[in-house]
Design a protein around this motif. Sequence first.
Motif, PDB file in Angstrom:
ATOM      1  N   CYS A  42      -0.594  17.266   3.815  1.00 42.58           N
ATOM      2  CA  CYS A  42      -0.720  16.296   2.714  1.00 42.58           C
ATOM      3  C   CYS A  42       0.431  16.510   1.721  1.00 42.58           C
ATOM      4  O   CYS A  42       1.129  17.521   1.776  1.00 42.58           O
ATOM      5  CB  CYS A  42      -2.075  16.424   2.020  1.00 42.58           C
ATOM      6  SG  CYS A  42      -2.323  17.948   1.105  1.00 42.58           S
ATOM      7  N   MET A  43       0.650  15.540   0.860  1.00 45.64           N
ATOM      8  CA  MET A  43       1.829  15.552  -0.018  1.00 45.64           C
ATOM      9  C   MET A  43       1.416  15.394  -1.470  1.00 45.64           C
ATOM     10  O   MET A  43       0.340  14.852  -1.770  1.00 45.64           O
ATOM     11  CB  MET A  43       2.784  14.434   0.400  1.00 45.64           C
ATOM     12  CG  MET A  43       3.317  14.660   1.792  1.00 45.64           C
ATOM     13  SD  MET A  43       4.244  13.263   2.425  1.00 45.64           S
ATOM     14  CE  MET A  43       4.617  13.859   4.081  1.00 45.64           C
ATOM     15  N   ILE A  44       2.303  15.834  -2.349  1.00 47.55           N
ATOM     16  CA  ILE A  44       1.955  15.854  -3.770  1.00 47.55           C
ATOM     17  C   ILE A  44       1.631  14.439  -4.279  1.00 47.55           C
ATOM     18  O   ILE A  44       0.707  14.253  -5.060  1.00 47.55           O
ATOM     19  CB  ILE A  44       3.075  16.502  -4.611  1.00 47.55           C
ATOM     20  CG1 ILE A  44       3.289  17.971  -4.178  1.00 47.55           C
ATOM     21  CG2 ILE A  44       2.750  16.422  -6.098  1.00 47.55           C
ATOM     22  CD1 ILE A  44       2.106  18.898  -4.438  1.00 47.55           C
ATOM     23  N   ASN A  46      -7.471  21.631   1.759  1.00 41.78           N
ATOM     24  CA  ASN A  46      -7.383  22.296   3.067  1.00 41.78           C
ATOM     25  C   ASN A  46      -6.388  21.625   4.011  1.00 41.78           C
ATOM     26  O   ASN A  46      -6.061  22.174   5.050  1.00 41.78           O
ATOM     27  CB  ASN A  46      -8.772  22.377   3.709  1.00 41.78           C
ATOM     28  CG  ASN A  46      -9.551  23.547   3.129  1.00 41.78           C
ATOM     29  OD1 ASN A  46      -9.014  24.641   2.939  1.00 41.78           O
ATOM     30  ND2 ASN A  46     -10.811  23.323   2.811  1.00 41.78           N
ATOM     31  N   SER A  47      -5.920  20.448   3.637  1.00 45.19           N
ATOM     32  CA  SER A  47      -4.898  19.736   4.422  1.00 45.19           C
ATOM     33  C   SER A  47      -3.488  20.103   3.957  1.00 45.19           C
ATOM     34  O   SER A  47      -2.537  19.379   4.227  1.00 45.19           O
ATOM     35  CB  SER A  47      -5.121  18.232   4.242  1.00 45.19           C
ATOM     36  OG  SER A  47      -5.269  17.935   2.849  1.00 45.19           O
ATOM     37  N   TRP A  48      -3.318  21.233   3.241  1.00 47.90           N
ATOM     38  CA  TRP A  48      -2.044  21.551   2.580  1.00 47.90           C
ATOM     39  C   TRP A  48      -0.839  21.589   3.507  1.00 47.90           C
ATOM     40  O   TRP A  48       0.290  21.414   3.080  1.00 47.90           O
ATOM     41  CB  TRP A  48      -2.146  22.864   1.793  1.00 47.90           C
ATOM     42  CG  TRP A  48      -2.678  24.036   2.578  1.00 47.90           C
ATOM     43  CD1 TRP A  48      -3.976  24.414   2.675  1.00 47.90           C
ATOM     44  CD2 TRP A  48      -1.955  24.979   3.379  1.00 47.90           C
ATOM     45  NE1 TRP A  48      -4.115  25.521   3.488  1.00 47.90           N
ATOM     46  CE2 TRP A  48      -2.886  25.891   3.932  1.00 47.90           C
ATOM     47  CE3 TRP A  48      -0.601  25.144   3.689  1.00 47.90           C
ATOM     48  CZ2 TRP A  48      -2.512  26.938   4.768  1.00 47.90           C
ATOM     49  CZ3 TRP A  48      -0.226  26.189   4.527  1.00 47.90           C
ATOM     50  CH2 TRP A  48      -1.179  27.078   5.050  1.00 47.90           C
ATOM     51  N   THR A  62       0.855  -1.200   0.000  1.00 47.23           N
ATOM     52  CA  THR A  62       0.000   0.000   0.000  1.00 47.23           C
ATOM     53  C   THR A  62       0.885   1.243   0.000  1.00 47.23           C
ATOM     54  O   THR A  62       1.624   1.473   0.970  1.00 47.23           O
ATOM     55  CB  THR A  62      -0.909   0.019   1.255  1.00 47.23           C
ATOM     56  OG1 THR A  62      -1.680  -1.182   1.258  1.00 47.23           O
ATOM     57  CG2 THR A  62      -1.840   1.223   1.229  1.00 47.23           C
ATOM     58  N   PRO A  63       0.832   2.064  -1.065  1.00 51.80           N
ATOM     59  CA  PRO A  63       1.624   3.301  -1.062  1.00 51.80           C
ATOM     60  C   PRO A  63       1.031   4.310  -0.082  1.00 51.80           C
ATOM     61  O   PRO A  63      -0.179   4.314   0.156  1.00 51.80           O
ATOM     62  CB  PRO A  63       1.483   3.841  -2.495  1.00 51.80           C
ATOM     63  CG  PRO A  63       0.733   2.820  -3.268  1.00 51.80           C
ATOM     64  CD  PRO A  63       0.045   1.910  -2.303  1.00 51.80           C
ATOM     65  N   ARG A  64       1.885   5.170   0.445  1.00 56.90           N
ATOM     66  CA  ARG A  64       1.430   6.189   1.408  1.00 56.90           C
ATOM     67  C   ARG A  64       2.272   7.450   1.247  1.00 56.90           C
ATOM     68  O   ARG A  64       3.473   7.379   0.980  1.00 56.90           O
ATOM     69  CB  ARG A  64       1.593   5.647   2.832  1.00 56.90           C
ATOM     70  CG  ARG A  64       1.071   6.589   3.911  1.00 56.90           C
ATOM     71  CD  ARG A  64       1.273   5.928   5.284  1.00 56.90           C
ATOM     72  NE  ARG A  64       0.822   6.808   6.352  1.00 56.90           N
ATOM     73  CZ  ARG A  64      -0.351   6.700   6.988  1.00 56.90           C
ATOM     74  NH1 ARG A  64      -1.173   5.742   6.673  1.00 56.90           N
ATOM     75  NH2 ARG A  64      -0.683   7.541   7.948  1.00 56.90           N
ATOM     76  N   ALA A  65       1.595   8.593   1.417  1.00 60.57           N
ATOM     77  CA  ALA A  65       2.325   9.879   1.409  1.00 60.57           C
ATOM     78  C   ALA A  65       2.077  10.530   2.778  1.00 60.57           C
ATOM     79  O   ALA A  65       2.612  10.073   3.773  1.00 60.57           O
ATOM     80  CB  ALA A  65       1.854  10.732   0.242  1.00 60.57           C
ATOM     81  N   GLY A  66       1.181  11.550   2.856  1.00 61.25           N
ATOM     82  CA  GLY A  66       0.991  12.254   4.131  1.00 61.25           C
ATOM     83  C   GLY A  66       0.016  11.583   5.086  1.00 61.25           C
ATOM     84  O   GLY A  66      -0.094  11.984   6.250  1.00 61.25           O
ATOM     85  N   GLY A  67      -0.746  10.592   4.617  1.00 62.62           N
ATOM     86  CA  GLY A  67      -1.706   9.892   5.494  1.00 62.62           C
ATOM     87  C   GLY A  67      -2.909  10.737   5.891  1.00 62.62           C
ATOM     88  O   GLY A  67      -3.591  10.431   6.868  1.00 62.62           O
ATOM     89  N   THR A  68      -3.218  11.791   5.112  1.00 62.55           N
ATOM     90  CA  THR A  68      -4.376  12.645   5.448  1.00 62.55           C
ATOM     91  C   THR A  68      -5.638  12.243   4.688  1.00 62.55           C
ATOM     92  O   THR A  68      -6.657  12.936   4.777  1.00 62.55           O
ATOM     93  CB  THR A  68      -4.100  14.133   5.134  1.00 62.55           C
ATOM     94  OG1 THR A  68      -4.031  14.292   3.708  1.00 62.55           O
ATOM     95  CG2 THR A  68      -2.813  14.621   5.774  1.00 62.55           C
ATOM     96  N   GLY A  69      -5.573  11.165   3.940  1.00 64.82           N
ATOM     97  CA  GLY A  69      -6.693  10.752   3.094  1.00 64.82           C
ATOM     98  C   GLY A  69      -7.974  10.555   3.898  1.00 64.82           C
ATOM     99  O   GLY A  69      -7.941  10.181   5.078  1.00 64.82           O
ATOM    100  N   ARG A  70      -9.096  10.786   3.230  1.00 66.31           N
ATOM    101  CA  ARG A  70     -10.382  10.720   3.929  1.00 66.31           C
ATOM    102  C   ARG A  70     -11.222   9.536   3.466  1.00 66.31           C
ATOM    103  O   ARG A  70     -12.409   9.442   3.794  1.00 66.31           O
ATOM    104  CB  ARG A  70     -11.152  12.016   3.656  1.00 66.31           C
ATOM    105  CG  ARG A  70     -10.696  13.185   4.510  1.00 66.31           C
ATOM    106  CD  ARG A  70     -11.733  13.407   5.596  1.00 66.31           C
ATOM    107  NE  ARG A  70     -11.231  14.125   6.738  1.00 66.31           N
ATOM    108  CZ  ARG A  70     -11.446  15.410   6.978  1.00 66.31           C
ATOM    109  NH1 ARG A  70     -12.091  16.132   6.110  1.00 66.31           N
ATOM    110  NH2 ARG A  70     -11.015  15.962   8.079  1.00 66.31           N
TER     111      ARG A  70
END
Length: 466
Positions: free
Chosen positions: A142-144, A137-139, A71-79
Amino acid sequence: MPAAAIDRAKVALARAIGDSRVAVDADACGAFAKDESEADGRVPDIVVHAESLAHIEATLRIAEELGVPVTPRAGGTGRSGGAIPAAGGIVLATAKLSRIKDLDRKNLLAVVEPGVVTGDLHAAAEAEGLFYPPDPNSWKSCMIGGNVAENAGGPRAFKYGTTREYVLGVEACLMGGHTVRSGKRTVKGVTGYDVTALLVGSEGTLGVFSEITLKLLPKPREIATALGLFRDSTSALDAVTAVLHHGLVPRCMEFLDPPALDALRSQGVAIDARAAALLLIELDGGHVEADLMDLGEVLSSAPGSIDVQVAQDAARRAALWEARRAMSPTTRKLAKYKISEDVVVPRSAMSELLDRVAGIGLREGVRNLTYGHAGDGNLHVNFLWNDRAEDEAVERAVSQLMDATLALGGTLSGEHGIGLTKQKYITREQGPALVQLEHGLKRVFDPKGLLNPGKIFPPDGTHHAC
Ligand SMILES: Cc1cc2nc3c(=O)[nH]c(=O)nc-3n(C[C@H](O)[C@H](O)[C@H](O)COP(=O)(O)OP(=O)(O)OC[C@H]3O[C@@H](n4cnc5c(N)ncnc54)[C@H](O)[C@@H]3O)c2cc1C
């Protein structure tokens, strides 16, 4: 997942990319179990902290050879639960790939790694007189990479569009460890299938981004903000139409409904007691003063208007944003559990959707409030509850919201993606034939179904497609 395959993966990964980048103990892996959705988390068996394309390639090669999910992950802010390792196995964390490799002022583009925090790219671009418009709004966290995987939007999407409009090309590694580069560095380009467009919004199920080329714009010279208070939601939403009919193209048009304003008041945010709905509208461009005066007049003369405030200097603009910015953290504090949906309807159907949401809330006895991007018809309908005994009523309320959205010509998700939380509804919108076609595409990229399994598509058999 057989324990033997996990054990072999641990050894092979540590050998290929180094012990220090491979976490295997429960404490270190625990932080990667969840994202910012309400979906149940799962602690991964292994977390790989990739620091180069070679690390991503090695991880996807070993995972494919041993049959271990990734499972890929960046900032983990996904909803929508996209970064939750629903099938266990490996979380491939790309946060350490955080370099802005190029900011090309002449060609108005940036080349970035997936772990660049969105707000850092905003700041770096603006320091060079450039502008990267997508602003979830999570800027701040969160990550590109996550933004591209979810095709993130944000308040500025009304004028500037979503992340998709800014992705010129990607470098993506596929299961098995093969890397492809799609897209271009030029403004135009139509060579071959538009694989970049397919990868944008693919929710980490087709490939893992290791580099992204983004289009930038010149930084707007001026910005102005207006806040309008209205006696009810319909008046506020009619004013949105009036603004557009007046020929103004704001960069954002944000809306808060009556329960949202009450929630803010309950948390100490001062809002005129007469107001039952709020619009926050922002303009940008070369000479915004005249447009701001026009906007002020349109809002003041709209039926149901109670008060209008306008601002051009940064501090006063920030003060006008206070209620909108407080919305998400305030909602979190109101109840033990919440689901924030992000349905979209045609702008003309927003009032009707709000009426239907109120009806659903009453029928199921579930507290709700709504705010969102009125310019796009993209509304965050929040359901709030305190007791697990209410779970079934909430589930019925969400299901009815999805039906109401589709009946009004809308779509299930404007920016959060399908992930784990909305997979059971996707066939209602897309129908079995399209879901089957998408499943076929998934198999071309990932024949063994190991990349972010359990996402987007309904659990086996329930969509009647495959
Ligand atoms: C307070 C708050 C406000 C928000 N506001 C908005 C908003 O205004 N607009 C909006 O669109 N969203 C919003 N979101 C949702 C979320 O921030 C976005 O979906 C964001 O794009 C997720 O980015 P991330 O880096 O956190 O990704 P993650 O949560 O880590 O991952 C999201 C998805 O991307 C995949 N992924 C991650 N990295 C890669 C990679 N390198 N290659 C391939 N796939 C990858 C994951 O597998 C997952 O499916 C908000 C969230 C919060 C908590």
